[in-house]
Scaffold this motif. Structure first.
Motif, short mmCIF file in Angstrom:
data_model
loop_
_atom_site.label_atom_id
_atom_site.label_comp_id
_atom_site.label_asym_id
_atom_site.label_seq_id
_atom_site.Cartn_x
_atom_site.Cartn_y
_atom_site.Cartn_z
N PHE A 112 0.84 -1.20 0.00
CA PHE A 112 0.00 0.00 0.00
C PHE A 112 0.88 1.25 0.00
N CYS A 113 0.48 2.26 -0.77
CA CYS A 113 1.09 3.57 -0.61
C CYS A 113 0.17 4.41 0.27
N ALA A 114 0.75 5.43 0.90
CA ALA A 114 -0.03 6.27 1.80
C ALA A 114 0.57 7.66 1.85
N ALA A 115 -0.28 8.66 2.12
CA ALA A 115 0.13 10.05 2.16
C ALA A 115 -0.18 10.64 3.54
N SER A 116 0.79 11.38 4.07
CA SER A 116 0.66 11.98 5.39
C SER A 116 1.16 13.41 5.38
N ARG A 117 0.60 14.24 6.22
CA ARG A 117 1.11 15.60 6.36
C ARG A 117 2.42 15.62 7.14
N PHE A 118 2.81 14.47 7.65
CA PHE A 118 4.04 14.33 8.40
C PHE A 118 4.99 13.39 7.65
N TYR A 119 6.22 13.34 8.11
CA TYR A 119 7.20 12.43 7.51
C TYR A 119 7.45 11.27 8.46
N CYS A 120 7.05 10.05 8.00
CA CYS A 120 7.44 8.83 8.69
C CYS A 120 7.06 8.82 10.17
N ARG A 121 5.77 9.11 10.45
CA ARG A 121 5.33 9.18 11.84
C ARG A 121 4.48 7.98 12.25
N GLY A 122 4.31 7.01 11.35
CA GLY A 122 3.56 5.82 11.71
C GLY A 122 2.15 5.76 11.16
N PHE A 123 1.57 4.58 11.29
CA PHE A 123 0.30 4.21 10.66
C PHE A 123 -0.81 5.24 10.86
N ASN A 124 -0.98 5.73 12.06
CA ASN A 124 -2.14 6.57 12.37
C ASN A 124 -2.06 7.97 11.80
N THR A 125 -0.92 8.35 11.22
CA THR A 125 -0.78 9.71 10.71
C THR A 125 -1.09 9.84 9.22
N TYR A 126 -1.45 8.74 8.58
CA TYR A 126 -1.68 8.77 7.14
C TYR A 126 -3.12 9.10 6.80
N ASP A 127 -3.29 10.06 5.89
CA ASP A 127 -4.62 10.55 5.53
C ASP A 127 -5.24 9.81 4.36
N TYR A 128 -4.40 9.42 3.41
CA TYR A 128 -4.91 8.77 2.20
C TYR A 128 -4.13 7.48 1.95
N TRP A 129 -4.86 6.49 1.45
CA TRP A 129 -4.27 5.18 1.19
C TRP A 129 -4.57 4.73 -0.23
N GLY A 130 -3.60 4.06 -0.85
CA GLY A 130 -3.86 3.40 -2.12
C GLY A 130 -4.69 2.16 -1.91
N GLN A 131 -5.12 1.55 -3.02
CA GLN A 131 -6.03 0.42 -2.95
C GLN A 131 -5.33 -0.89 -2.62
N GLY A 132 -4.01 -0.89 -2.67
CA GLY A 132 -3.25 -2.11 -2.41
C GLY A 132 -2.99 -2.88 -3.68
N THR A 133 -1.82 -3.50 -3.74
CA THR A 133 -1.47 -4.33 -4.88
C THR A 133 -0.67 -5.54 -4.40
N GLN A 134 -0.99 -6.69 -4.96
CA GLN A 134 -0.36 -7.92 -4.52
C GLN A 134 1.02 -8.08 -5.14
N VAL A 135 1.99 -8.43 -4.31
CA VAL A 135 3.32 -8.82 -4.78
C VAL A 135 3.57 -10.23 -4.26
N THR A 136 3.86 -11.14 -5.18
CA THR A 136 4.12 -12.52 -4.83
C THR A 136 5.49 -12.92 -5.35
N VAL A 137 6.33 -13.41 -4.45
CA VAL A 137 7.68 -13.83 -4.82
C VAL A 137 7.75 -15.35 -4.62
N SER A 138 7.84 -16.05 -5.72
CA SER A 138 7.78 -17.50 -5.65
C SER A 138 8.45 -18.11 -6.86
N SER A 139 9.08 -19.26 -6.65
CA SER A 139 9.67 -19.99 -7.77
C SER A 139 8.68 -20.99 -8.33
#
Length: 122
Positions: free
Chosen positions: A95-122
């Motif tokens: 997930f990407c996220a936008a905050s009015r602060f820099y790197c202050r943790g989960f609860n400080t983010y105002d907007y979130w992307g929809q999420g995208t799956q990443v799978t690493v497998s052989s």
């Protein structure tokens, strides 16, 4: 309607690379610190990388440092995550996220992307 729209992701073999993109619409990212989070099955969402509003400061969790690179292009209203040397344990929803602060943790983010799956497998 402000939103973050993600693209990229998918399935890759161990050692491979992927690039995630996150574009904002309805607002400008110029004044927002940005971050990438990930959430693996059965685990909490974790903040893995942050970048300040102008891109001058970045932070990486130890689990991805040296392998992932966060960047942003404010002219394109976008942020990116380049992932290299991928490992099976990197498998998660990212997930990407936008905050009015820099790197202050989960609860400080105002907007979130929809999420995208990443799978690493052989």
């Amino acid at each position: 309607q402000p939103q973050l729209v993600q693209s990229g992701g998918g399935m890759v073999q161990p050692g491979g690379s992927l690039r995630l993109s996150c574009e904002a619409s309805g607002f400008t990212l110029d004044w927002y610190g940005m971050a990438w989070f990930r959430q693996a099955p059965g685990k909490e969402r974790e903040e893995i990388s942050c970048i300040s509003s102008r891109g001058g400061n970045t932070h990486y969790d130890d689990s991805v440092a040296g392998r992932f690179t966060i960047s942003r292009d404010n002219a394109k209203n976008a942020v990116y995550l380049q992932m290299s040397s991928l490992k099976p344990e990197d498998t998660a929803i990212y997930f990407c996220a936008a905050s009015r602060f820099y790197c202050r943790g989960f609860n400080t983010y105002d907007y979130w992307g929809q999420g995208t799956q990443v799978t690493v497998s052989s």
